[in-house]
Design a protein around this motif. Sequence first.
Motif, mmCIF file in Angstrom:
data_model
loop_
_atom_site.group_PDB
_atom_site.id
_atom_site.type_symbol
_atom_site.label_atom_id
_atom_site.label_comp_id
_atom_site.label_asym_id
_atom_site.label_seq_id
_atom_site.Cartn_x
_atom_site.Cartn_y
_atom_site.Cartn_z
ATOM 1 N N THR A 114 -13.417 4.618 0.082
ATOM 2 C CA THR A 114 -14.199 5.934 -0.825
ATOM 3 C C THR A 114 -14.603 4.877 -2.175
ATOM 4 O O THR A 114 -15.231 5.747 -3.195
ATOM 5 N N TRP A 115 -14.278 3.773 -2.270
ATOM 6 C CA TRP A 115 -14.724 3.133 -3.792
ATOM 7 C C TRP A 115 -13.680 3.738 -4.906
ATOM 8 O O TRP A 115 -14.320 3.898 -5.784
ATOM 9 N N PHE A 116 -12.766 4.362 -4.415
ATOM 10 C CA PHE A 116 -11.878 4.728 -5.226
ATOM 11 C C PHE A 116 -12.163 6.300 -5.767
ATOM 12 O O PHE A 116 -11.633 6.951 -6.530
ATOM 13 N N GLY A 117 -13.418 6.938 -5.228
ATOM 14 C CA GLY A 117 -13.863 8.040 -5.724
ATOM 15 C C GLY A 117 -12.949 9.017 -5.274
ATOM 16 O O GLY A 117 -12.687 10.229 -5.953
ATOM 17 N N HIS A 118 -12.063 8.984 -4.002
ATOM 18 C CA HIS A 118 -11.327 10.012 -3.627
ATOM 19 C C HIS A 118 -9.818 10.088 -4.424
ATOM 20 O O HIS A 118 -9.458 11.209 -4.618
ATOM 21 N N VAL A 119 -9.579 8.997 -5.065
ATOM 22 C CA VAL A 119 -8.149 8.968 -5.841
ATOM 23 C C VAL A 119 -8.370 9.165 -7.255
ATOM 24 O O VAL A 119 -7.234 9.327 -8.024
ATOM 25 N N LEU A 120 -9.456 8.855 -8.082
ATOM 26 C CA LEU A 120 -9.363 9.092 -9.554
ATOM 27 C C LEU A 120 -10.053 10.262 -9.629
ATOM 28 O O LEU A 120 -11.088 10.868 -9.181
ATOM 29 N N SER A 121 -9.489 10.957 -10.645
ATOM 30 C CA SER A 121 -9.921 12.602 -10.921
ATOM 31 C C SER A 121 -10.828 12.446 -12.097
ATOM 32 O O SER A 121 -11.611 13.390 -12.347
ATOM 33 N N ASP A 122 -11.074 11.512 -13.003
ATOM 34 C CA ASP A 122 -12.002 11.470 -13.904
ATOM 35 C C ASP A 122 -13.341 10.592 -13.582
ATOM 36 O O ASP A 122 -13.387 9.474 -13.038
ATOM 37 N N PHE A 123 -14.358 11.442 -13.535
ATOM 38 C CA PHE A 123 -15.718 11.114 -12.959
ATOM 39 C C PHE A 123 -16.381 9.675 -13.650
ATOM 40 O O PHE A 123 -16.857 9.026 -13.176
ATOM 41 N N ARG A 124 -15.953 9.926 -15.014
ATOM 42 C CA ARG A 124 -16.261 8.696 -15.941
ATOM 43 C C ARG A 124 -15.948 7.256 -15.176
ATOM 44 O O ARG A 124 -16.718 6.339 -15.200
ATOM 45 N N HIS A 125 -14.530 7.258 -14.710
ATOM 46 C CA HIS A 125 -14.108 6.088 -14.175
ATOM 47 C C HIS A 125 -14.485 5.801 -12.850
ATOM 48 O O HIS A 125 -14.707 4.555 -12.697
ATOM 49 N N VAL A 126 -14.935 6.769 -12.081
ATOM 50 C CA VAL A 126 -15.540 6.366 -10.844
ATOM 51 C C VAL A 126 -16.740 5.849 -10.888
ATOM 52 O O VAL A 126 -17.018 4.685 -10.193
ATOM 53 N N VAL A 127 -17.668 6.452 -11.801
ATOM 54 C CA VAL A 127 -19.181 5.758 -12.009
ATOM 55 C C VAL A 127 -18.986 4.330 -12.531
ATOM 56 O O VAL A 127 -19.695 3.542 -12.434
ATOM 57 N N ARG A 128 -17.944 4.338 -13.449
ATOM 58 C CA ARG A 128 -17.622 3.095 -14.037
ATOM 59 C C ARG A 128 -17.786 1.959 -12.974
ATOM 60 O O ARG A 128 -17.941 0.764 -12.943
ATOM 61 N N LEU A 129 -16.791 2.313 -12.139
ATOM 62 C CA LEU A 129 -16.177 1.350 -10.802
ATOM 63 C C LEU A 129 -17.422 1.206 -10.125
ATOM 64 O O LEU A 129 -17.763 -0.093 -9.482
ATOM 65 N N TYR A 130 -18.113 2.082 -9.900
ATOM 66 C CA TYR A 130 -19.402 2.200 -8.940
ATOM 67 C C TYR A 130 -20.375 0.914 -9.501
ATOM 68 O O TYR A 130 -21.057 0.171 -8.935
#
Length: 396
Positions: A217-233
Amino acid sequence: CSLRAPQRRGSAEQHWGLFNAWKRRKVAEIEQALSSEPIDVAALRRMAISEGGLLTDEIRCRVWPKLLSVDTDDLPPPPGKDLREDNKDYQQVLLDVRRSLRRFPPGMPDDQREGLQEELIDIILHVLQRNPQLHYYQGYHDIVVTFLLVVGDRLATALVEKLSTHHLRDFMDPTMDNTKHILNYLMPIIDQVNPEVHDFMQSAEVGTIFALSWLITWFGHVLSDFRHVVRLYDFFLACHPLMPIYFAAVIVLHREQEVLDCECDMASVHHLLSQIPQDLPYETLISRAGDLFVQFPPSELAREAAQQQAERTAASTFKDFELASVQQRPDTVLRQRFRERLRGEERTKSVLTKPRTNRFVKLAVMGLTVALGAAALAVVKSALEWAPKFELQIFP
């Protein structure tokens, strides 16, 4: 211009002023890369990797297509009305999307969220319909929803389709064989950096399944803060397809003391590692993952990672993906910076790895956090230069 955000010094007002000035400079560099003729994709990759990533969703809408070589003037047609009829994946996709409430911004009106969920279903089914060789997996929707929320449905469809046929291809095979093979890189990376943690995890027989949802999931499933998700993307889109497994490794390494303090049994270690902290130092970990990729490229880990003869993986298509745009090749400045940094760090004997017997060679730290020379070079470098020279090839 420094690619690093200013460190906090002086008053809060002074720091905020420096931060805004740094942000304006970075935005200006991104705009310059986008307005170049041809577009400077290598510079956009550096911006996506460097501290702060691409900064805003508005910028991501313009840069993510360039990182994936997607022509925004030639988007796929809207899905037909019969898309859901007799579709073998529809029921499973529907169930997964209905369970994805937490992936939408808190406070979003129900009708808006429900509309986005319908769009999410259509994007997934549309990509699968156009690419019958791809197989849906649970967790795929966690990646697709990130693109939908950032760029909207039409552009998300194009980006997800390109991503699915390249970076995510292994996860969309009929079996999990290639996914398991990618997970097999996790322990060799940890072993190179911290043999004690590696040996402890091996003794606990914890395996790598705790990182499966991180990876697919590229960590999308396990991180609650969307800012962190898009930074990883931002980071992953600018990098080699195996970068998420390097990031998984640095999370484990960051939690070294927690792991070593845990009971040495499978259940305890698995429970600890599967509960990913939400307050991770993301920029530091991104920096370290980039450094480890440079130090221990996949070609050097392939023999340890392979439990059987390697099949073709997404890494094998990365060469064609990179060479699709000559702008993704490194420039001479990056090459020179890489060599100078390596020589300088060798002189100071600064290493990422702990001392070890002659099983491994100690490599100098290539500091991504300073100017991103080394890691930026690695991720925009032609895949040919990272190709294995032995018979077990991950980059044929």
